[in-house]
Design a protein around this motif. Structure first.
Motif, PDB file in Angstrom:
ATOM      1  N   PRO A 101      39.727 -28.148 -61.978  1.00  0.00           N
ATOM      2  CA  PRO A 101      40.243 -27.365 -63.107  1.00  0.00           C
ATOM      3  C   PRO A 101      39.202 -26.436 -63.719  1.00  0.00           C
ATOM      4  O   PRO A 101      39.528 -25.318 -64.127  1.00  0.00           O
ATOM      5  CB  PRO A 101      40.668 -28.453 -64.113  1.00  0.00           C
ATOM      6  CG  PRO A 101      40.938 -29.657 -63.285  1.00  0.00           C
ATOM      7  CD  PRO A 101      39.938 -29.598 -62.158  1.00  0.00           C
ATOM      8  N   VAL A 102      37.934 -26.898 -63.785  1.00  0.00           N
ATOM      9  CA  VAL A 102      36.888 -26.061 -64.390  1.00  0.00           C
ATOM     10  C   VAL A 102      36.660 -24.795 -63.564  1.00  0.00           C
ATOM     11  O   VAL A 102      36.587 -23.677 -64.103  1.00  0.00           O
ATOM     12  CB  VAL A 102      35.569 -26.849 -64.528  1.00  0.00           C
ATOM     13  CG1 VAL A 102      34.438 -25.921 -64.970  1.00  0.00           C
ATOM     14  CG2 VAL A 102      35.734 -27.979 -65.539  1.00  0.00           C
ATOM     15  N   THR A 103      36.543 -24.957 -62.251  1.00  0.00           N
ATOM     16  CA  THR A 103      36.334 -23.793 -61.379  1.00  0.00           C
ATOM     17  C   THR A 103      37.518 -22.843 -61.449  1.00  0.00           C
ATOM     18  O   THR A 103      37.350 -21.620 -61.516  1.00  0.00           O
ATOM     19  CB  THR A 103      36.120 -24.245 -59.923  1.00  0.00           C
ATOM     20  OG1 THR A 103      34.966 -25.081 -59.844  1.00  0.00           O
ATOM     21  CG2 THR A 103      35.927 -23.042 -59.003  1.00  0.00           C
ATOM     22  N   LEU A 104      38.711 -23.396 -61.445  1.00  0.00           N
ATOM     23  CA  LEU A 104      39.904 -22.554 -61.509  1.00  0.00           C
ATOM     24  C   LEU A 104      39.999 -21.822 -62.846  1.00  0.00           C
ATOM     25  O   LEU A 104      40.467 -20.677 -62.908  1.00  0.00           O
ATOM     26  CB  LEU A 104      41.148 -23.402 -61.270  1.00  0.00           C
ATOM     27  CG  LEU A 104      41.270 -24.014 -59.865  1.00  0.00           C
ATOM     28  CD1 LEU A 104      42.488 -24.932 -59.787  1.00  0.00           C
ATOM     29  CD2 LEU A 104      41.373 -22.923 -58.812  1.00  0.00           C
ATOM     30  N   LYS A 161      34.172 -16.931 -53.013  1.00  0.00           N
ATOM     31  CA  LYS A 161      33.091 -17.842 -52.646  1.00  0.00           C
ATOM     32  C   LYS A 161      33.172 -19.130 -53.463  1.00  0.00           C
ATOM     33  O   LYS A 161      32.934 -20.230 -52.947  1.00  0.00           O
ATOM     34  CB  LYS A 161      31.739 -17.163 -52.861  1.00  0.00           C
ATOM     35  CG  LYS A 161      31.446 -16.047 -51.860  1.00  0.00           C
ATOM     36  CD  LYS A 161      30.123 -15.369 -52.164  1.00  0.00           C
ATOM     37  CE  LYS A 161      29.855 -14.232 -51.180  1.00  0.00           C
ATOM     38  NZ  LYS A 161      28.595 -13.506 -51.495  1.00  0.00           N
ATOM     39  N   MET A 162      33.514 -19.013 -54.742  1.00  0.00           N
ATOM     40  CA  MET A 162      33.685 -20.194 -55.591  1.00  0.00           C
ATOM     41  C   MET A 162      34.823 -21.066 -55.081  1.00  0.00           C
ATOM     42  O   MET A 162      34.719 -22.299 -55.048  1.00  0.00           O
ATOM     43  CB  MET A 162      33.939 -19.764 -57.037  1.00  0.00           C
ATOM     44  CG  MET A 162      32.756 -19.081 -57.709  1.00  0.00           C
ATOM     45  SD  MET A 162      33.187 -18.392 -59.327  1.00  0.00           S
ATOM     46  CE  MET A 162      33.551 -19.891 -60.254  1.00  0.00           C
ATOM     47  N   LEU A 163      35.923 -20.442 -54.681  1.00  0.00           N
ATOM     48  CA  LEU A 163      37.055 -21.195 -54.145  1.00  0.00           C
ATOM     49  C   LEU A 163      36.672 -21.914 -52.860  1.00  0.00           C
ATOM     50  O   LEU A 163      37.071 -23.063 -52.637  1.00  0.00           O
ATOM     51  CB  LEU A 163      38.229 -20.252 -53.883  1.00  0.00           C
ATOM     52  CG  LEU A 163      38.966 -19.710 -55.103  1.00  0.00           C
ATOM     53  CD1 LEU A 163      40.032 -18.707 -54.676  1.00  0.00           C
ATOM     54  CD2 LEU A 163      39.596 -20.834 -55.917  1.00  0.00           C
ATOM     55  N   LYS A 164      35.897 -21.248 -52.031  1.00  0.00           N
ATOM     56  CA  LYS A 164      35.471 -21.848 -50.765  1.00  0.00           C
ATOM     57  C   LYS A 164      34.590 -23.072 -51.011  1.00  0.00           C
ATOM     58  O   LYS A 164      34.731 -24.104 -50.345  1.00  0.00           O
ATOM     59  CB  LYS A 164      34.727 -20.810 -49.922  1.00  0.00           C
ATOM     60  CG  LYS A 164      34.351 -21.307 -48.534  1.00  0.00           C
ATOM     61  CD  LYS A 164      33.738 -20.204 -47.705  1.00  0.00           C
ATOM     62  CE  LYS A 164      33.348 -20.688 -46.313  1.00  0.00           C
ATOM     63  NZ  LYS A 164      34.499 -21.199 -45.556  1.00  0.00           N
ATOM     64  N   LYS A 169      33.905 -28.946 -50.938  1.00  0.00           N
ATOM     65  CA  LYS A 169      33.456 -30.164 -51.608  1.00  0.00           C
ATOM     66  C   LYS A 169      34.464 -31.290 -51.417  1.00  0.00           C
ATOM     67  O   LYS A 169      34.096 -32.455 -51.276  1.00  0.00           O
ATOM     68  CB  LYS A 169      33.236 -29.901 -53.096  1.00  0.00           C
ATOM     69  CG  LYS A 169      32.595 -31.064 -53.825  1.00  0.00           C
ATOM     70  CD  LYS A 169      32.043 -30.649 -55.171  1.00  0.00           C
ATOM     71  CE  LYS A 169      31.257 -31.804 -55.794  1.00  0.00           C
ATOM     72  NZ  LYS A 169      30.629 -31.411 -57.078  1.00  0.00           N
ATOM     73  N   CYS A 170      35.751 -30.952 -51.403  1.00  0.00           N
ATOM     74  CA  CYS A 170      36.782 -31.972 -51.191  1.00  0.00           C
ATOM     75  C   CYS A 170      36.689 -32.560 -49.788  1.00  0.00           C
ATOM     76  O   CYS A 170      36.952 -33.740 -49.582  1.00  0.00           O
ATOM     77  CB  CYS A 170      38.167 -31.356 -51.395  1.00  0.00           C
ATOM     78  SG  CYS A 170      38.498 -30.857 -53.095  1.00  0.00           S
ATOM     79  N   VAL A 171      36.326 -31.749 -48.835  1.00  0.00           N
ATOM     80  CA  VAL A 171      36.222 -32.206 -47.450  1.00  0.00           C
ATOM     81  C   VAL A 171      35.005 -33.093 -47.252  1.00  0.00           C
ATOM     82  O   VAL A 171      35.019 -34.062 -46.497  1.00  0.00           O
ATOM     83  CB  VAL A 171      36.154 -30.993 -46.486  1.00  0.00           C
ATOM     84  CG1 VAL A 171      35.962 -31.463 -45.055  1.00  0.00           C
ATOM     85  CG2 VAL A 171      37.407 -30.152 -46.615  1.00  0.00           C
ATOM     86  N   VAL A 172      33.927 -32.770 -47.992  1.00  0.00           N
ATOM     87  CA  VAL A 172      32.662 -33.491 -47.832  1.00  0.00           C
ATOM     88  C   VAL A 172      32.782 -34.936 -48.284  1.00  0.00           C
ATOM     89  O   VAL A 172      32.159 -35.833 -47.728  1.00  0.00           O
ATOM     90  CB  VAL A 172      31.537 -32.778 -48.616  1.00  0.00           C
ATOM     91  CG1 VAL A 172      30.292 -33.661 -48.686  1.00  0.00           C
ATOM     92  CG2 VAL A 172      31.207 -31.452 -47.964  1.00  0.00           C
ATOM     93  N   CYS A 173      33.596 -35.206 -49.313  1.00  0.00           N
ATOM     94  CA  CYS A 173      33.700 -36.555 -49.881  1.00  0.00           C
ATOM     95  C   CYS A 173      34.863 -37.310 -49.243  1.00  0.00           C
ATOM     96  O   CYS A 173      36.018 -37.111 -49.612  1.00  0.00           O
ATOM     97  CB  CYS A 173      33.918 -36.479 -51.396  1.00  0.00           C
ATOM     98  SG  CYS A 173      32.610 -35.595 -52.272  1.00  0.00           S
TER      99      CYS A 173
END
Length: 308
Positions: A101-104, A161-164, A169-173
């Protein structure tokens, strides 16, 4: 913006979550909203074909995202959800859960600024057209608009770039260390982030439609029609969205020298395109305002759960 539209195509698919409805009835509502947002796949087809994304399709997805976040809020307020997040120590994933939510919100803020500036530029162009006899003024306003479009491209590149990074990050965890219920909660929030990322990519792609010279035939056709004072050339603009349509007629208007009668009709054509773009911008602004409130509420709810 070929790269961003290609990216939109590759990310728009919304997967089924398959959540247990008995223990989490509100999760069913989330899954239903996600399924409705499979309409995003039509955006994928549009992007894949190379055609610019239209505002109407994006607005439908944007307001659908607002409804999705309403379901998310109900989901986060469920005692079952809160117990899972607290008792199963999901604090380890707190950064990821809150970062979405913060990034969005950050990207949404930039997007709202772009929309505001675009509307201001459109109003300036309207004013210059009404005083068309001042050719220098019109030329200056068009030049200002072109410079604005170049800045938009840079801002959009930063947002993408922020969206990427958020997506990666979701994939990494991985969720391998979580029990079934905990993994389900995280998966729900990740799926919501995923569809939100797709919608924002579509908006950014729309706003950053490049103001580069399209195929010669298209420019020649529009210029020729404007010379003749022909306004009804909509069928030749089916492959353009509202942003590119304005770019085309502005380019033709400032580079052709029509007769007085044709000049009046060509100015009317530009006015219509500008009005269409203004309406599109206002629709996106409205949707973003609703979405902002939902994103803020989601962030607050997550913080309250994970810090109490």
């Amino acid at each position: 913006m070929a790269d961003s539209t290609a990216t939109t195509e590759s990310r728009c698919h919304v997967r089924s979550i398959s959540m247990p409805s008995r223990s989490h009835p509100t999760a069913t509502n989330i899954e239903e909203e996600l399924n409705r947002l499979r309409a995003l796949e039509s955006l994928s087809s549009t992007a894949q074909s190379g055609s610019p994304l239209k505002e109407e399709s994006i607005s439908v997805a944007l307001f659908g995202l607002v409804e999705l976040y309403k379901c998310v809020e109900s989901f986060l307020q469920m005692p079952q959800t809160q117990q899972i997040m607290v008792q199963h120590q999901l604090e380890a994933l707190v950064d990821e859960l809150i970062e979405g939510p913060v990034t969005l919100l950050d990207i949404g803020g930039t997007t709202k600024d772009i929309l505001l500036q675009m509307k201001e530029n459109v109003l300036d162009l309207h004013s210059a057209l009404r005083r068309r006899k001042f050719e220098e003024m019109l030329g200056n306003k068009v030049g200002t608009y072109i410079s604005f479009k170049k800045r938009v491209k840079k801002d959009v590149s930063s947002c993408l770039k922020m969206l990427k990074r958020l997506e990666e990050k979701c994939v990494v965890c991985p969720l391998l260390d979580l029990d079934h219920d905990s993994a389900m909660v995280v998966r729900v929030l990740r799926e919501v982030n995923s569809v939100a990322i797709s919608v924002f990519r579509a908006i950014l792609s729309f706003l950053s439609t490049p103001m580069s010279k399209p195929k010669v035939g298209r420019w020649h056709l529009v210029s020729k029609l404007m010379h003749r004072g022909v306004v009804a050339c909509d069928r030749h603009e089916e492959s353009m969205n509202e942003v590119e349509s304005v770019d085309v007629v502005l380019f033709a208007l400032t580079r052709c020298n029509p007769s007085k009668d044709a000049e009046v009709e060509s100015s009317q054509m530009v006015e219509k395109r500008l009005k269409d773009l203004e309406d599109s911008v206002e629709s996106l602004e409205e949707g973003l305002n609703f979405l902002f409130r939902r994103l803020i509420q989601t962030r607050v709810s997550l913080l309250n759960i994970l810090t109490n």
